[in-house]
Design a protein around this motif. Structure first.
Motif, PDB file in Angstrom:
ATOM      1  N   TYR A   7       1.343  42.567  25.388  1.00  0.00           N
ATOM      2  CA  TYR A   7       1.957  41.318  25.845  1.00  0.00           C
ATOM      3  C   TYR A   7       1.655  40.207  24.849  1.00  0.00           C
ATOM      4  O   TYR A   7       0.619  40.220  24.173  1.00  0.00           O
ATOM      5  CB  TYR A   7       1.394  40.915  27.207  1.00  0.00           C
ATOM      6  N   SER A   8       2.553  39.232  24.796  1.00  0.00           N
ATOM      7  CA  SER A   8       2.275  38.031  24.004  1.00  0.00           C
ATOM      8  C   SER A   8       1.085  37.304  24.617  1.00  0.00           C
ATOM      9  O   SER A   8       1.029  37.128  25.836  1.00  0.00           O
ATOM     10  CB  SER A   8       3.497  37.105  24.010  1.00  0.00           C
ATOM     11  N   ASP A  15       2.681  33.916  26.147  1.00  0.00           N
ATOM     12  CA  ASP A  15       3.767  33.930  27.137  1.00  0.00           C
ATOM     13  C   ASP A  15       3.690  35.240  27.913  1.00  0.00           C
ATOM     14  O   ASP A  15       4.026  36.302  27.395  1.00  0.00           O
ATOM     15  CB  ASP A  15       5.128  33.808  26.439  1.00  0.00           C
ATOM     16  N   MET A  72      11.183  43.633  21.763  1.00  0.00           N
ATOM     17  CA  MET A  72      10.618  42.437  22.389  1.00  0.00           C
ATOM     18  C   MET A  72      11.384  42.223  23.684  1.00  0.00           C
ATOM     19  O   MET A  72      12.605  42.063  23.670  1.00  0.00           O
ATOM     20  CB  MET A  72      10.797  41.242  21.435  1.00  0.00           C
ATOM     21  N   ALA A  96      -0.574  41.939  18.821  1.00  0.00           N
ATOM     22  CA  ALA A  96      -0.089  40.554  18.743  1.00  0.00           C
ATOM     23  C   ALA A  96      -1.185  39.659  18.180  1.00  0.00           C
ATOM     24  O   ALA A  96      -2.357  39.787  18.547  1.00  0.00           O
ATOM     25  CB  ALA A  96       0.327  40.067  20.128  1.00  0.00           C
ATOM     26  N   GLY A 112      -0.025  34.083  18.753  1.00  0.00           N
ATOM     27  CA  GLY A 112       1.258  34.464  19.337  1.00  0.00           C
ATOM     28  C   GLY A 112       2.452  34.323  18.419  1.00  0.00           C
ATOM     29  O   GLY A 112       3.591  34.500  18.835  1.00  0.00           O
ATOM     30  N   ILE A 171       3.401  39.672  15.143  1.00  0.00           N
ATOM     31  CA  ILE A 171       2.866  40.957  15.576  1.00  0.00           C
ATOM     32  C   ILE A 171       2.668  41.822  14.335  1.00  0.00           C
ATOM     33  O   ILE A 171       3.274  41.571  13.285  1.00  0.00           O
ATOM     34  CB  ILE A 171       3.778  41.687  16.592  1.00  0.00           C
ATOM     35  N   LEU A 177       7.662  36.234  14.407  1.00  0.00           N
ATOM     36  CA  LEU A 177       8.447  36.227  15.645  1.00  0.00           C
ATOM     37  C   LEU A 177       9.480  35.116  15.681  1.00  0.00           C
ATOM     38  O   LEU A 177      10.448  35.204  16.429  1.00  0.00           O
ATOM     39  CB  LEU A 177       7.512  36.151  16.858  1.00  0.00           C
TER      40      LEU A 177
END
Length: 321
Positions: free
Chosen positions: A208-209, A212, A227, A251, A255, A258, A272
């Motif tokens: 997971y980010s 977020d 994603m 990650a 954030g 990745i 990203l």
């Protein structure tokens, strides 16, 4: 953003290295790197010099996954011997041995608050949740079959669960399967929510980010990195660049990026904001099974680190800036 090679350790283990993670710092010591290998050992390395601190034995077959508790005090290793060994990081004393049937212990991860260990259940098509105070099994999250079976769904082995990831708020758990589906669970209600579609080959790694909790990244044998909006059930973007299986995804703490490791022997850094690979590192001579960003150590820590491990038995450390 950029990666720069800092250090490599050749023959860090006697066999392929399949797993790596960072052990958070404690008041008594800085963070450590934890690696697990098919040579049946788990090793602990100093964070910046990659100096071997300790070699832990205790498994009788290869180690496929390692996980560190957020406190930095305990860690766990999962092996093909069907055991998860939970141990004290500083003394190597065994705290618990969790037994599972054959081929039912794969990737695992501690809850962000540390009270639960989630273990991908392989052939049982489930994720097992263990209470870290009592080391009792508290829940089994089983993956339901999709309503419309795929042509590849003729046998149940396709639901083999390989990978698992907690959302940063600890409310969701995602797991990736051999058939390419990703299942999302509401952990507090122990309830299956939905599948995320898009991959058609094994999903070997999920993350997971950190900024977020809706955003989930997946690495698959189809050579793509996806994603997702894991709450809205939608694919945000599919990123391509690797020429073979993508075996791991991590990650960055901020954030914004990745990193992925692949059987094409490369590590790639993905921006990203651009949703594209911006750098390819070719330090390894065989497939890259694990990548991991070091968590930031306090608000003053501006030093980013990424590590990768490979079938070539080596560890590579990179500066991430």
């Amino acid at each position: 953003m950029k990666l720069a090679g800092l250090k490599s350790v050749d023959n860090a283990h006697e066999e392929s290295i399949w797993a790596c993670t960072w052990v958070p710092p404690t008041q008594a010591r800085p963070s450590l790197l934890l690696t697990g290998s098919l040579d049946e050992t788990v090793k602990l390395w100093s964070s910046d010099e990659l100096k071997l601190e300790r070699t832990n034995t205790g498994h009788c077959l290869g180690v496929v996954s390692v996980a560190a508790h957020p406190s930095g005090i305990i860690a766990a290793s999962a092996s093909l011997d069907c055991f998860v060994r939970v141990f004290d990081v500083d003394t190597n004393a065994t705290i618990a041995s969790l037994e599972a049937p054959p081929s039912e212990v794969w990737q695992m991860q501690f809850h962000p608050e540390g009270h639960t260990l989630a273990v991908a259940g392989g052939g049982s098509a489930s994720v097992k949740l263990w209470d870290t105070a009592s080391w009792k099994l508290i829940a089994t999250l089983s993956i339901p079959r999709p309503e419309v079976p795929k042509p590849s769904d003729k046998n149940s082995s396709k639901k083999f669960v390989l990978s698992v990831a907690w959302s940063p708020d600890g409310k969701r758990l995602a797991c990736g399967s051999m058939d390419g589906t990703i299942s999302v669970f509401d952990v507090t209600r122990a309830k299956f929510l939905h599948h995320l579609e898009g991959h058609f080959m094994p999903v070997r790694s999920l993350v997971y980010s950190p900024i977020d909790h809706r955003v989930l990244f997946s690495a698959s044998d189809d050579a793509h990195v996806h994603m997702y909006d894991a709450e809205g059930k939608s694919l945000i973007t599919a990123m391509s660049g690797h020429t073979s299986w993508v075996l791991s995804v991590a990650a960055s703490p901020d954030g914004s990026a990745i990193a992925t490791g692949s059987s094409d022997r490369t590590v790639r850094l993905w921006d990203l904001s651009m949703r594209a690979a911006v750098q390819t590192m070719s330090n390894h001579s065989d497939q890259v099974w694990g990548v991991a960003f070091r968590p930031q150590e306090g608000s003053t820590d501006r030093v980013g680190r990424l590590v990768s491990v490979s079938d070539d038995k080596s560890i590579s450390l990179y500066d991430y800036s």
